[in-house]
Design an enzyme around this catalytic site. Structure first.
Site, short mmCIF file in Angstrom:
data_model
loop_
_atom_site.label_atom_id
_atom_site.label_comp_id
_atom_site.label_asym_id
_atom_site.label_seq_id
_atom_site.Cartn_x
_atom_site.Cartn_y
_atom_site.Cartn_z
N LYS A 111 7.26 33.19 4.67
CA LYS A 111 7.47 34.00 2.80
C LYS A 111 8.39 34.26 2.71
O LYS A 111 8.87 34.95 1.86
CB LYS A 111 5.66 34.64 2.54
CG LYS A 111 4.84 33.42 2.51
CD LYS A 111 3.32 34.08 2.71
CE LYS A 111 3.62 34.77 1.74
NZ LYS A 111 1.45 34.69 1.93
N ASP A 118 0.67 35.55 -5.24
CA ASP A 118 -0.45 36.19 -4.08
C ASP A 118 -0.87 37.27 -5.63
O ASP A 118 -2.41 37.50 -5.17
CB ASP A 118 -0.02 37.09 -3.32
CG ASP A 118 0.29 36.44 -2.04
OD1 ASP A 118 -0.76 34.99 -2.14
OD2 ASP A 118 1.40 36.33 -0.83
P1 NAP Z 1 1.82 41.81 8.11
O1 NAP Z 1 2.81 41.32 6.61
O2 NAP Z 1 1.60 41.42 9.28
O3 NAP Z 1 1.04 43.15 7.82
C1 NAP Z 1 0.05 43.56 8.63
C2 NAP Z 1 0.03 45.53 8.41
O4 NAP Z 1 -1.52 45.38 9.21
C3 NAP Z 1 1.14 46.20 8.87
O5 NAP Z 1 0.95 46.82 7.36
C4 NAP Z 1 0.45 46.76 9.88
O6 NAP Z 1 1.07 47.44 9.87
C5 NAP Z 1 -0.94 46.77 9.28
N1 NAP Z 1 -1.06 46.44 11.10
C6 NAP Z 1 -1.44 45.46 11.41
N2 NAP Z 1 -2.00 45.34 13.09
C7 NAP Z 1 -2.40 46.96 12.75
C8 NAP Z 1 -3.55 47.41 13.86
N3 NAP Z 1 -3.97 47.38 14.78
N4 NAP Z 1 -3.10 49.38 13.01
C9 NAP Z 1 -3.27 49.30 11.82
N5 NAP Z 1 -2.52 49.06 11.44
C10 NAP Z 1 -1.99 46.85 11.61
O7 NAP Z 1 0.61 40.83 7.60
P2 NAP Z 1 0.10 40.42 5.81
O8 NAP Z 1 0.75 38.76 5.62
O9 NAP Z 1 0.53 41.62 5.44
O10 NAP Z 1 -1.23 39.52 6.01
C11 NAP Z 1 -2.11 40.66 6.14
C12 NAP Z 1 -3.53 40.45 6.03
O11 NAP Z 1 -4.02 40.17 4.62
C13 NAP Z 1 -4.38 39.20 6.66
O12 NAP Z 1 -5.96 39.48 6.89
C14 NAP Z 1 -4.53 37.87 5.63
O13 NAP Z 1 -5.00 37.26 5.80
C15 NAP Z 1 -4.39 38.57 4.96
N6 NAP Z 1 -3.84 38.09 3.32
C16 NAP Z 1 -4.48 37.79 2.70
C17 NAP Z 1 -4.87 37.03 1.48
C18 NAP Z 1 -6.20 36.36 0.25
O14 NAP Z 1 -5.63 35.59 -0.15
N7 NAP Z 1 -6.84 36.14 0.91
C19 NAP Z 1 -3.82 36.73 1.33
C20 NAP Z 1 -2.32 37.36 2.15
C21 NAP Z 1 -3.21 38.22 2.92
P3 NAP Z 1 2.73 47.94 10.38
O15 NAP Z 1 3.36 47.43 9.67
O16 NAP Z 1 2.88 49.53 11.72
O17 NAP Z 1 2.89 46.83 11.22
#
Ligand code: NAP
Length: 290
Positions: free
Chosen positions: A73, A109
């Site tokens: 993305k 999104d």
């Molecule tokens: P991403 O870019 O990898 O970001 C993940 C975020 O979570 C970062 O801020 C990371 O912190 C934090 N994080 C991960 N593990 C952690 C931990 N153990 N403790 C504290 N913070 C933690 O992922 P993303 O693409 O934004 O997606 C995030 C979530 O949203 C996923 O569950 C995804 O399935 C969901 N989502 C859902 C939809 C929907 O349509 N419903 C759409 C998009 C995403 P750091 O920056 O410190 O690493």
């Protein structure tokens, strides 16, 4: 029912790596069938190093458009010919539309995130919101919240990432610039959550198969009566969301966002108004399936 494919059928799809667990093919195919559109939507396993080649092949193949998922993305922003303002603000492209030989990158999104809030009548102007996490999804969320006039605090494990996100979102803020805090600063996070009207979990903590994990912003810190929104859709109710519900909060899971970002993509490609209820039904069946 198997799709009816003829010589005029146009192709849509999703690029991802991995892609086999994507719910998009079943969700989009259900809408395509309901609308009797002459399209078929398929998964493409595209590796990170092949993204540029795969995108460049789309016009030659006559593909109408594709969705992009992990890990494509953010990188796609630099690989398409044009980006919409929404994609630019989101820092990501989740939808590519082929226009002649041009690739236009868009992001749905933010619209997907907003749909469940709008349909439940939650107004955002002047609302106090806490966004937990500062990754790709958080960017679309913060963009929509500050554009709508919410006062946003972003709490993230890596504080610098939250700071960068807030700096990038400042120019979209209708009222106040978003603020940030490290999740380690638990006293500040707890105080903000105790006052917040809306708390959004944008981290993957609690997502299947780690069902017993809860984000480091405990549901016990939520104000009774506030809205707790978890972007996760597998499971339907995360541990954090269950605890929020038991505390008397209004809860929203990620299914509505998933469905509506998909519906927006399909509308962007075809001009049709997709049946969100049909798409949600297909998602729910897929989520409960084997
Ligand atoms: P991403 O870019 O990898 O970001 C993940 C975020 O979570 C970062 O801020 C990371 O912190 C934090 N994080 C991960 N593990 C952690 C931990 N153990 N403790 C504290 N913070 C933690 O992922 P993303 O693409 O934004 O997606 C995030 C979530 O949203 C996923 O569950 C995804 O399935 C969901 N989502 C859902 C939809 C929907 O349509 N419903 C759409 C998009 C995403 P750091 O920056 O410190 O690493």
């Amino acid at each position: 029912m198997a799709p009816r494919i003829t010589g005029t059928t146009r192709l849509l799809g999703v690029f991802g790596d991995p892609v086999e667990h994507s719910l998009s093919p079943c969700m989009h195919q259900a809408a395509i069938a309901a609308l009797e559109l002459d399209y078929v939507y398929v998964p493409f396993h595209v590796r990170r190093e092949d993204l540029a080649d795969a995108l460049r092949a789309l016009p030659a193949l006559g593909v109408r458009g594709v969705n992009l998922t992990i890990p494509h993305k953010e990188r796609a922003l630099a690989l398409v010919d044009e980006v919409t303002p929404e994609a630019e603000a989101s820092g990501a492209v989740n939808t590519v539309r082929v226009e002649g030989t041009l690739l236009v990158g868009h992001c749905t999104d933010g619209a997907g995130f907003m749909a469940p809030l709008t349909s439940t009548g939650i107004a955002l102007d002047g609302v106090r919101a806490v966004v937990v996490g500062a990754g790709g999804a958080a960017r679309s969320v913060v963009h929509r919240l500050v554009s709508a006039g919410a006062a946003v605090l972003v709490a993230n494990r890596r504080a610098q990432r939250a700071a960068d996100l807030c700096a990038a979102m400042e120019r979209y803020a209708r009222r106040s610039a978003p603020r940030w805090v490290s999740l380690d600063d638990s006293a500040v996070v707890q105080a903000a959550m105790a006052e917040a009207d809306l708390v959004v979990n944008t981290t993957p903590i609690g997502m299947w198969p780690h069902l017993n994990d809860a984000p480091p912003a405990p549901a016990e810190w939520l104000r009774q009566g506030c809205t707790a929104y978890d972007l996760i859709y597998r499971p339907e109710e995360t541990l954090w969301l269950r605890r929020a519900r038991e505390r008397g909060c209004r809860t929203i899971n990620g299914i509505g966002m998933l469905v509506h970002q998909g519906a927006e993509s399909l509308a962007y490609w075809t001009g049709a108004r997709p049946p969100a209820d049909v798409m949600e039904g297909a998602v729910r069946i897929a989520l409960t399936g084997p």
